[in-house]
Write an enzyme that holds these catalytic residues in place. Sequence first.
Site, mmCIF file in Angstrom:
data_model
loop_
_atom_site.group_PDB
_atom_site.id
_atom_site.type_symbol
_atom_site.label_atom_id
_atom_site.label_comp_id
_atom_site.label_asym_id
_atom_site.label_seq_id
_atom_site.Cartn_x
_atom_site.Cartn_y
_atom_site.Cartn_z
ATOM 1 N N GLU A 46 78.623 51.014 0.593
ATOM 2 C CA GLU A 46 79.900 51.293 1.245
ATOM 3 C C GLU A 46 79.808 51.136 2.762
ATOM 4 O OE1 GLU A 46 82.888 51.924 0.030
ATOM 5 O OE2 GLU A 46 83.819 52.406 1.951
ATOM 6 N N HIS A 60 88.403 64.421 6.723
ATOM 7 C CA HIS A 60 88.215 63.477 7.835
ATOM 8 C C HIS A 60 87.428 62.262 7.347
ATOM 9 C CE1 HIS A 60 86.923 61.702 11.609
ATOM 10 N NE2 HIS A 60 85.657 61.908 11.276
ATOM 11 N N TYR A 117 78.032 49.074 4.318
ATOM 12 C CA TYR A 117 78.059 47.643 4.614
ATOM 13 C C TYR A 117 79.413 47.048 4.294
ATOM 14 C CZ TYR A 117 73.299 48.161 5.735
ATOM 15 O OH TYR A 117 72.174 48.580 6.365
ATOM 16 N N SER A 173 92.596 50.568 -5.874
ATOM 17 C CA SER A 173 93.208 49.722 -4.849
ATOM 18 C C SER A 173 92.185 48.740 -4.284
ATOM 19 C CB SER A 173 93.768 50.601 -3.738
ATOM 20 O OG SER A 173 93.985 49.844 -2.587
ATOM 21 N N SER A 174 90.999 49.250 -3.954
ATOM 22 C CA SER A 174 90.047 48.317 -3.336
ATOM 23 C C SER A 174 89.493 47.338 -4.354
ATOM 24 C CB SER A 174 88.933 49.042 -2.584
ATOM 25 O OG SER A 174 88.520 50.163 -3.259
ATOM 26 N N TRP A 206 82.360 64.855 2.073
ATOM 27 C CA TRP A 206 82.895 63.696 1.344
ATOM 28 C C TRP A 206 81.943 63.236 0.264
ATOM 29 C CZ3 TRP A 206 82.074 58.108 1.404
ATOM 30 C CH2 TRP A 206 80.871 57.719 1.994
ATOM 31 N N HIS A 251 75.770 53.804 -0.067
ATOM 32 C CA HIS A 251 75.094 52.988 0.922
ATOM 33 C C HIS A 251 75.698 51.596 1.058
ATOM 34 C CE1 HIS A 251 72.468 52.325 4.111
ATOM 35 N NE2 HIS A 251 72.219 51.138 3.631
ATOM 36 N N ASP A 280 98.723 31.277 0.200
ATOM 37 C CA ASP A 280 98.862 32.726 0.073
ATOM 38 C C ASP A 280 97.633 33.225 -0.675
ATOM 39 O OD1 ASP A 280 99.724 35.404 -0.349
ATOM 40 O OD2 ASP A 280 101.802 34.759 -0.415
ATOM 41 N N HIS A 283 67.376 56.439 0.465
ATOM 42 C CA HIS A 283 66.947 56.896 1.790
ATOM 43 C C HIS A 283 67.884 57.973 2.333
ATOM 44 C CE1 HIS A 283 69.386 53.324 3.494
ATOM 45 N NE2 HIS A 283 70.116 54.403 3.529
ATOM 46 N N HIS A 284 68.985 58.233 1.602
ATOM 47 C CA HIS A 284 69.836 59.368 1.962
ATOM 48 C C HIS A 284 69.305 60.657 1.347
ATOM 49 C CE1 HIS A 284 73.225 56.940 3.584
ATOM 50 N NE2 HIS A 284 72.695 56.023 2.807
ATOM 51 N N ARG A 322 74.255 69.796 10.687
ATOM 52 C CA ARG A 322 75.634 69.302 10.646
ATOM 53 C C ARG A 322 76.470 70.215 9.754
ATOM 54 N NH1 ARG A 322 75.370 64.084 6.603
ATOM 55 N NH2 ARG A 322 77.567 63.977 7.073
ATOM 56 N N THR A 346 69.634 41.993 9.845
ATOM 57 C CA THR A 346 70.550 42.505 10.862
ATOM 58 C C THR A 346 70.116 42.019 12.233
ATOM 59 O OG1 THR A 346 70.745 44.458 9.467
ATOM 60 C CG2 THR A 346 71.741 44.575 11.637
ATOM 61 N N SER A 353 81.683 37.449 14.747
ATOM 62 C CA SER A 353 81.185 36.068 14.711
ATOM 63 C C SER A 353 82.269 35.057 15.046
ATOM 64 C CB SER A 353 80.619 35.737 13.323
ATOM 65 O OG SER A 353 79.605 36.636 12.994
ATOM 66 N N LYS A 387 71.206 38.512 12.822
ATOM 67 C CA LYS A 387 72.609 38.398 13.225
ATOM 68 C C LYS A 387 72.767 38.686 14.710
ATOM 69 C CE LYS A 387 75.822 38.796 10.445
ATOM 70 N NZ LYS A 387 76.392 38.198 9.255
#
Lengths: 376, 535, 157
Positions: B256, B78, B258, B170-171, B143, B254, B107, B303-304, B451, B329, B269, B332
Amino acid sequence: MILHNLKRSFVALFLGMMGKAAWADYQLNIPVGPDETSRLIYDFHMYAIWICVGIAVVVFGVMFYSIINHRKSKHPVPATFHENTLLEVVWTIIPVLILIGIAVPATKALIKIEDTSDSDMTIKVTGYQWKWLYEYPEEGIKFFSSLDAASNEARQIGSGIDPETVPNYLLNVDHPLVVPINKKIRFQITAADVLHAWWVPAFGWKKDAIPGFMNAAWVKIEKPGIYRGQCAELCGRDHGYMPIVVKAVTEEEYNSWVAQWKQEHAGMQVSSEEWTLDSAMNLGKAAYNTHCASCHQADGSGITGTFPALVGSAVVTGDLDQNLEVVLEGKGAMPAFGADQNISDEDLAAIVTYIRNAFGNETGDLVKPEDIADIR
Amino acid sequence: MATVADTHGVEHEHGPAKGIMRWITTTNHKDIGTLYLCFAMAMFLVGGAMALIIRAELYQPGLQLVDPHFFNQMTTLHALIMVFGAVMPAFAGFANWMIPPMIGAPDMALPRLNNWSFWVLPFAATLLVITLFLEGGAVASGWTLYPPLVLQMGDSLPFTIFTVHLLGLSSIMASINIIVTIFNLRAPGMTMMKMPMFVWTWLITAFLLILVMPVLAGAVTMLLTDKFFDTSFFNAAGGGDPVLFQHLFWFFGHPEVYIIVLPAFGIISHVIPVFSRKPLFGKNSMVFATAVIGILSMIVWAHHQYTVGMPVPAELYFMYATMLIAVPTGVKVFNWLATMWKGSLTFETPMLHAMGFLVLFVFGGFTGIMMSQAPADLYYHDNYFIVAHFHYTLVGGGVWGIFAGFFFWLPKWTGRMYDERLGKLHFWLSFLGFNLLFMPQHFLGLAGMPRRIPDYAVQFTEFNQMSTVGAFIFGFAQLLLIYIAYKAIKGEGEKATDEVWEGAKSHGLEWSLSSPMPYHHSFEGVDISKAIKDE
Amino acid sequence: MILKQMSVDADSCRLIVRPNSSLSCHQAKMLVGVLGLMMATVGIGFAAMGAWLILPFSGGELLLLVVALRYSMRKTAAREVITIAADTIRIEHHSGGTIRSVEVPRYWARIDWSPKGGGRLLIGSHGKWFEIGAFLGEEEKQRLAKALKQEAGVTDL
């Protein structure tokens, strides 16, 4: 059953709005535990929540004021401003000040929680798939603690047992950790196979159990009682089934528990005359349930595709030496039980005897502790 | 292409190729954008179905539907599918559609690379899903792929690692393409500071991707060598360190989050100014804040890992650095609020989703501030509080940004207005379903539910049931989204004007193009130079 | 980008058509340098902790970036020079040091820019057609077509 529960949950939701009665033993917040670490965490948690609530009132207040009063129907001509240096500086600085206001108490709390010095006693906790090993080095006490039999039976898929009827479903163990109150207990936490995390919500903190590394944490319990928790780091199939139960008792009770434990386990060295098929099978069943049943299942049926069945298995009903080799040295995902000094020769001998004579496997083989010791 | 110089009748046929080949061989940024979005939608359904299996099992205590091992496979897949298959490709789709017209480029800079970076995805996703049918099932380690647990996985492990490599490749190709396009293909006069926010946020996202992807690729490769070639990068018994993997993973993981949420910031925006009929407040500080978020996101990863037993000074450093992210943040959010302030607001579906984004993301931000605090995180870590937190930020932030952008630009793409009534219905169903799904999980976490467990103690029942009901509402509401898109693509609904939204023309180049945007088949390598050669 | 140059006697006119090319060589080097430095910091940092397998991936990625930049910059260095003389329109395509050219009789020349052509702007006559400004965006093609009509008097097909 599902319908019944659905009804129940909506009834609970409805009554929950009316008053607290329907929520039974429901809990909405962090528990305030019987010890300082828990209170530190709880107090800080509440402090952070109220700050966030304060900011939320302002931010959402402005947002909804704007949504209501600046909609096109009420405010047809938009303003054109798109800059205001002063405002931008202000709303950069204010958050910084708020954050400093949070960081100071957080730092203090963290330093206190992580300070395991000056402890009165040490308990070593080792995470296993899927049980805990507790050791009291000063007392020479050592035992495994795994999910209690009633929960283990009820948790099987299609067991037909309603978890509501099982006392402390999934939060009960066969051998709880017994600790004295009012002593600073230092936990040394590690793991034997994969990562685990030792977490009793009433103590607040949790700590990862990492193979090859030793983590430390502490607690000083002030009230006798039973505190329950669970493994908090995904550790494989039965991650959800390795609970923690801590029984905090007065010092006298603790001392008598220690004495009793030592007495019960003094006679553990079984003489070879007493090592019969019957006695080995009895000991083996208990040891099998502690060490083997979570994978191979209590009835030896295994899990298709993941854990092989022991019922009629070629290894278990075949050559004894090969069977011993698999048990002691491991195979694939199966750990080398012989390498783990926390499992005695007696237990291993009894386990092998048990699997070769239970579940309809009738080899009649009796493995003796000496046989295991020889190989080890 | 000698045909260019041939008879006249031939080149009139030279629109896009017909049928399936059009989509396989296309180098047109709009086609590729469409492919990305369709793929993302399909993966959203697959990942969503897995989430529904998880929620169905958790509807009541006891095991009813699936084996715990399969449950763990579901949580793992998932997450991987939603992050790499749904959200990231969706934003890549938006980037393909919108970045070239926003900067005045015909293009993307590397059209053929663009084609490859999309077509890697379906194969990678298929490979990932078929690991479910291998012996021992798919990877069931979460994951995060933490060793040593992940090394216990069977045949699925090498396949999954290969998949991660393909998805990463790919990315990377997409990011490089976006970076080159933004730097080299801007129209004269389109200076960096004039670039629209969506372009800016994607540029910073692409930088982040380029910087962190090699770390993930290296980390999973080291898992592979640990498993098959007896290395000991992460094996304590061989002198390695299992926690090193966590550092590597979160150094990628982390940023990721963002990577997922910055393009959403960009979309919001654009949406808020259009429906407030006001220019974006503090554009320059928005750009600056985005860049600061990008930089900070790379130095806060541990922090994880407050519970892994880091030294206290390290924990304090990561705590302070993490808290700092709240400042840009906050800037924003305040800028968005100031944009709305004294505007002339209307609430068409894109704006509704932008408001949903603000509410949910800011809420997730608050729990984020709480979780950044090491002492409290010792409690929140790995329980349902964090599950609720990151779904509020990644779904409330990322997916709501996708919803907003989808309804915002759909008329520009198809030339047809979507069904506004259904759009609003989709918003309200999603918003209520989502909150019913994740709000109770905060309480579950605080009450002590860990979890990644397939079964739970009975006192957690009621909140889990609410959560499951919410999950099914949220999940099935997305079928409505597909129906709305289907209707718009079929050409039902009234014709959209060129600027689509009242006054949008003053908010960006793309709104002066015709609706639908001209197809402009790009001829990779086919220009006068070839035609002349054939003379 | 379309530049217009008129000769002094005004009977010939030159249109120079260039693709967007906003990155200078120096800026490209800076970009690669900054990204390379950041990637090296990350890669070497983790290599020092034992995870050296990150470095090859960083290196490969940087290489891909350099190739992509070079490819794009070479492509966008191209230009087309359309010289409108008394009775011919001469189209020169400059790319990578080579020049290819073609001439179209001015009075027969027509412009074809129908949507059916997939957005290509074609110029030609008598069944011989050439695409011009392939690298331009929609709006600029429109401007180029307009300029050709104005300066050379060519008409739509």
